[in-house]
Design a protein around this motif. Structure first.
Motif, mmCIF file in Angstrom:
data_model
loop_
_atom_site.group_PDB
_atom_site.id
_atom_site.type_symbol
_atom_site.label_atom_id
_atom_site.label_comp_id
_atom_site.label_asym_id
_atom_site.label_seq_id
_atom_site.Cartn_x
_atom_site.Cartn_y
_atom_site.Cartn_z
ATOM 1 N N ALA A 143 0.814 -1.217 0.000
ATOM 2 C CA ALA A 143 0.000 0.000 0.000
ATOM 3 C C ALA A 143 0.846 1.264 0.000
ATOM 4 O O ALA A 143 0.418 2.304 -0.511
ATOM 5 N N TYR A 144 2.063 1.223 0.563
ATOM 6 C CA TYR A 144 2.897 2.421 0.601
ATOM 7 C C TYR A 144 3.565 2.700 -0.742
ATOM 8 O O TYR A 144 4.210 3.733 -0.916
ATOM 9 N N LYS A 145 3.428 1.784 -1.710
ATOM 10 C CA LYS A 145 3.973 2.018 -3.043
ATOM 11 C C LYS A 145 2.947 2.664 -3.974
ATOM 12 O O LYS A 145 3.321 3.256 -4.985
ATOM 13 N N SER A 146 1.685 2.513 -3.658
ATOM 14 C CA SER A 146 0.625 3.070 -4.503
ATOM 15 C C SER A 146 -0.467 3.625 -3.598
ATOM 16 O O SER A 146 -1.358 2.897 -3.152
ATOM 17 N N THR A 147 -0.393 4.906 -3.304
ATOM 18 C CA THR A 147 -1.302 5.538 -2.358
ATOM 19 C C THR A 147 -2.422 6.272 -3.086
ATOM 20 O O THR A 147 -2.418 6.416 -4.305
ATOM 21 N N GLU A 148 -3.384 6.718 -2.305
ATOM 22 C CA GLU A 148 -4.470 7.576 -2.796
ATOM 23 C C GLU A 148 -5.240 6.951 -3.956
ATOM 24 O O GLU A 148 -5.612 7.628 -4.914
ATOM 25 N N ASP A 149 -5.453 5.635 -3.872
ATOM 26 C CA ASP A 149 -6.267 4.910 -4.846
ATOM 27 C C ASP A 149 -5.760 5.100 -6.271
ATOM 28 O O ASP A 149 -6.541 5.161 -7.227
ATOM 29 N N PHE A 150 -4.429 5.171 -6.422
ATOM 30 C CA PHE A 150 -3.877 5.467 -7.745
ATOM 31 C C PHE A 150 -4.206 4.387 -8.771
ATOM 32 O O PHE A 150 -4.447 4.691 -9.942
ATOM 33 N N ALA A 151 -4.211 3.117 -8.350
ATOM 34 C CA ALA A 151 -4.467 2.038 -9.311
ATOM 35 C C ALA A 151 -5.806 2.229 -10.011
ATOM 36 O O ALA A 151 -5.906 2.084 -11.240
ATOM 37 N N GLN A 152 -6.849 2.564 -9.257
ATOM 38 C CA GLN A 152 -8.159 2.760 -9.870
ATOM 39 C C GLN A 152 -8.220 4.043 -10.694
ATOM 40 O O GLN A 152 -8.858 4.090 -11.750
ATOM 41 N N ARG A 153 -7.548 5.073 -10.228
ATOM 42 C CA ARG A 153 -7.530 6.316 -11.004
ATOM 43 C C ARG A 153 -6.827 6.107 -12.344
ATOM 44 O O ARG A 153 -7.243 6.662 -13.368
ATOM 45 N N GLU A 154 -5.782 5.278 -12.345
ATOM 46 C CA GLU A 154 -5.077 5.008 -13.595
ATOM 47 C C GLU A 154 -5.932 4.177 -14.544
ATOM 48 O O GLU A 154 -5.938 4.420 -15.754
ATOM 49 N N VAL A 155 -6.670 3.212 -14.000
ATOM 50 C CA VAL A 155 -7.575 2.415 -14.835
ATOM 51 C C VAL A 155 -8.631 3.312 -15.476
ATOM 52 O O VAL A 155 -8.892 3.238 -16.683
ATOM 53 N N ASP A 156 -9.244 4.172 -14.661
ATOM 54 C CA ASP A 156 -10.278 5.070 -15.187
ATOM 55 C C ASP A 156 -9.705 5.972 -16.281
ATOM 56 O O ASP A 156 -10.364 6.214 -17.310
ATOM 57 N N TRP A 157 -8.504 6.459 -16.077
ATOM 58 C CA TRP A 157 -7.856 7.317 -17.072
ATOM 59 C C TRP A 157 -7.569 6.535 -18.351
ATOM 60 O O TRP A 157 -7.816 7.026 -19.456
ATOM 61 N N LEU A 158 -7.069 5.332 -18.217
ATOM 62 C CA LEU A 158 -6.752 4.493 -19.379
ATOM 63 C C LEU A 158 -7.986 4.226 -20.231
ATOM 64 O O LEU A 158 -7.930 4.261 -21.465
ATOM 65 N N LEU A 159 -9.124 3.961 -19.565
ATOM 66 C CA LEU A 159 -10.346 3.620 -20.287
ATOM 67 C C LEU A 159 -10.924 4.795 -21.065
ATOM 68 O O LEU A 159 -11.818 4.607 -21.907
ATOM 69 N N ARG A 160 -10.401 5.985 -20.845
ATOM 70 C CA ARG A 160 -10.902 7.157 -21.571
ATOM 71 C C ARG A 160 -10.579 7.106 -23.057
ATOM 72 O O ARG A 160 -11.120 7.893 -23.842
ATOM 73 N N ILE A 161 -9.737 6.182 -23.474
ATOM 74 C CA ILE A 161 -9.465 6.020 -24.896
ATOM 75 C C ILE A 161 -10.738 5.657 -25.648
ATOM 76 O O ILE A 161 -10.901 5.961 -26.823
ATOM 77 N N GLY A 162 -11.672 5.007 -24.950
ATOM 78 C CA GLY A 162 -12.923 4.577 -25.575
ATOM 79 C C GLY A 162 -12.767 3.227 -26.252
ATOM 80 O O GLY A 162 -11.662 2.739 -26.487
ATOM 81 N N GLY A 163 -13.876 2.599 -26.551
ATOM 82 C CA GLY A 163 -13.851 1.319 -27.247
ATOM 83 C C GLY A 163 -13.552 0.119 -26.372
ATOM 84 O O GLY A 163 -13.334 -0.980 -26.887
ATOM 85 N N ILE A 164 -13.513 0.314 -25.039
ATOM 86 C CA ILE A 164 -13.231 -0.791 -24.118
ATOM 87 C C ILE A 164 -14.386 -0.930 -23.130
ATOM 88 O O ILE A 164 -14.742 0.031 -22.440
ATOM 89 N N GLU A 165 -14.963 -2.116 -23.082
ATOM 90 C CA GLU A 165 -16.000 -2.434 -22.093
ATOM 91 C C GLU A 165 -15.411 -3.418 -21.088
ATOM 92 O O GLU A 165 -14.723 -4.362 -21.477
ATOM 93 N N VAL A 166 -15.654 -3.185 -19.803
ATOM 94 C CA VAL A 166 -15.154 -4.089 -18.761
ATOM 95 C C VAL A 166 -16.340 -4.776 -18.093
ATOM 96 O O VAL A 166 -17.274 -4.108 -17.641
#
Length: 446
Positions: free
Chosen positions: A186-209
């Motif tokens: 948890a001290y390597k990835s704080t402030e919910d960064f993993a989910q924020r990065e996923v949300d940012w990545l999906l902004r490309i469009g064309g991907i359904e999860v």
């Protein structure tokens, strides 16, 4: 106020304030001035060894020069063109054994350019502006199924979507991110960064999860092959190797990956139970992450025991030193031979080992460690392999481009042969498989 659960395993050993302090960023992010000063140390080598050492082949001298000239957003694009999860990799990649280890500054002076922190500065700058640097190509009319929303699957899906394909990701868990979300300290990835990065990545469009979709249960490989033009398998290693010891079913014994996942998903660390005396068996990054976090949660004694010598540990020297700095003891050349306790764990017995002609030999001499909690960190395995897929060493056999033994099916990341079990390697394999899938699909279309 503490809440005792069983045999010394207790929640609330430390106050919430102490826990928050313990689980802050391992490395503080650079501000703009610090980043430019750090970037100025780079020699911008023409045939940079750091670039060769990077599994995703990021043009490191170029992005550092872009930071030095005040264009961090351009630097971020340089990074993300090769590694769409460059933000997370900047936080968790073992740079000390990859790009920074071969840095000319490291070789000459013993202090490398801090490439990882510079990469984080660039990618964070871009993400904080809520910008996505890539645009989808025109639709190809092709559809691809991706199994697993971890680093390999996300990298594959993003590259395919960018190239104009429609992608559906099938993820077994209720959240995306894979190892980045559930398996990293948890001290390597704080402030919910993993989910924020996923949300940012999906902004490309064309991907359904689609979550809650496990291969072999809700979905099958045969069904995916029938419904999609191509399939990429990136489901990681869901199986956990367990210690085969008498009494290993006692209370207080559990896989380290489960402990780490629980910690990563906990809303309140003060409610997470931890033992007074914790033992971790294993020598990889998971063992270190479990041991260090147990100490940070308030365990009084934490001991990592590894069956071989220090140099054989999969965890980097930096990670081993970090554990020591946090008060974790590491014992080498010892293997567990038994556990003690009546219902709940009270101690773990070990025998000393030595290596003879490259074979591990267990000696008659040993020792016992008092313990109320034991974490198993001796590796993971593929939970199940669909029929017809060739397997090598417990992983799906793939070509250099990720193609499996079944036509139209590719694989990458921890579930496949090919590389070490690192986030950055998984990203590279997902990206490269996507390019091969694209070439195959467009060749078939032509």
């Amino acid at each position: 106020m503490t809440s005792k659960l069983t045999n010394g395993v207790t929640a609330g050993r430390l106050s919430s304030a102490a826990l928050n302090a313990n689980f802050t960023d391992l490395h503080a992010p650079y501000d703009g001035h610090e980043a430019r000063v750090a970037a100025d140390r780079c020699y911008f080598c023409h045939d940079a060894p750091c670039m060769t050492a990077c599994p995703t082949s990021i043009d490191i001298p170029l992005f550092i020069r872009q930071i030095a000239t005040g264009t961090p957003e351009a630097a971020a694009r340089t990074i993300l063109e090769q590694n769409i999860l460059g933000g997370m990799c900047a936080r968790v990649c073992p740079t000390e054994t990859l790009c920074e280890e071969v840095c000319v500054r490291e070789v000459a002076e013993g202090k490398p350019v801090e490439i990882g922190r510079l990469q984080r500065y660039a990618t964070d700058t871009l993400m904080q502006k809520n910008a996505h640097p890539f645009v989808r190509a025109a639709s190809t009319g092709k559809t691809v199924a991706v199994v697993g929303a971890g680093p390999a699957g996300l990298a594959c899906a993003h590259r395919l979507a960018m190239l104009g394909h429609d992608v559906v990701i099938f993820e077994a868990r209720a959240k995306s991110g894979g190892l980045n979300e559930f398996g990293i300290a948890a001290y390597k990835s704080t402030e919910d960064f993993a989910q924020r990065e996923v949300d940012w990545l999906l902004r490309i469009g064309g991907i359904e999860v689609r979550h809650g979709q496990r291969l072999g249960q809700e979905i099958t490989l045969q069904g995916l092959r029938e419904d999609f033009d191509a399939v990429f398998l990136g489901m990681g290693l869901a199986g956990v190797n367990a210690l085969r010891l008498d009494g290993a079913d006692k209370d207080g014994i559990r896989p380290a990956v489960e402990f780490i996942a629980d910690l990563r998903q906990a809303d309140d660390l003060a409610k997470l139970p931890i033992g007074r005396r914790v033992v971790v068996v294993g020598g990889g990054m998971t063992a270190i992450d479990a041991g260090v976090q147990a100490k940070l949660l308030g365990a009084e004694e934490v001991t990592i025991v590894y069956r071989r010598g220090k140099d054989a540990m999969a965890a980097s020297e930096f990670e081993q030193d970090l554990a020591a700095q946090k008060g974790v003891r590491i014992i080498h050349n010892a293997a567990p031979v038994g556990v003690e306790g009546n219902g709940s764990l009270t101690a773990v017995r070990f025998a000393y080992t030595e290596t003879v002609d490259r074979k591990l030999v267990t000696l008659d001499e040993g020792f016992t460690l008092a313990a109320d909690q034991l974490f198993e960190a001796i590796g993971q395995s593929l939970a199940g392999v669909p029929e017809d897929l060739d397997v090598l060493g417990g992983k799906i056999l793939v070509s250099e481009t990720g193609l499996t033994s079944v036509k139209g099916v590719w694989a990458g990341g921890d579930c496949a042969t090919g590389g070490d079990d690192l986030t950055v390697t998984a990203v590279a394999e997902g990206r490269d498989a996507a390019m091969d899938i694209h070439a195959t699909l467009m060749g078939a279309a032509g």
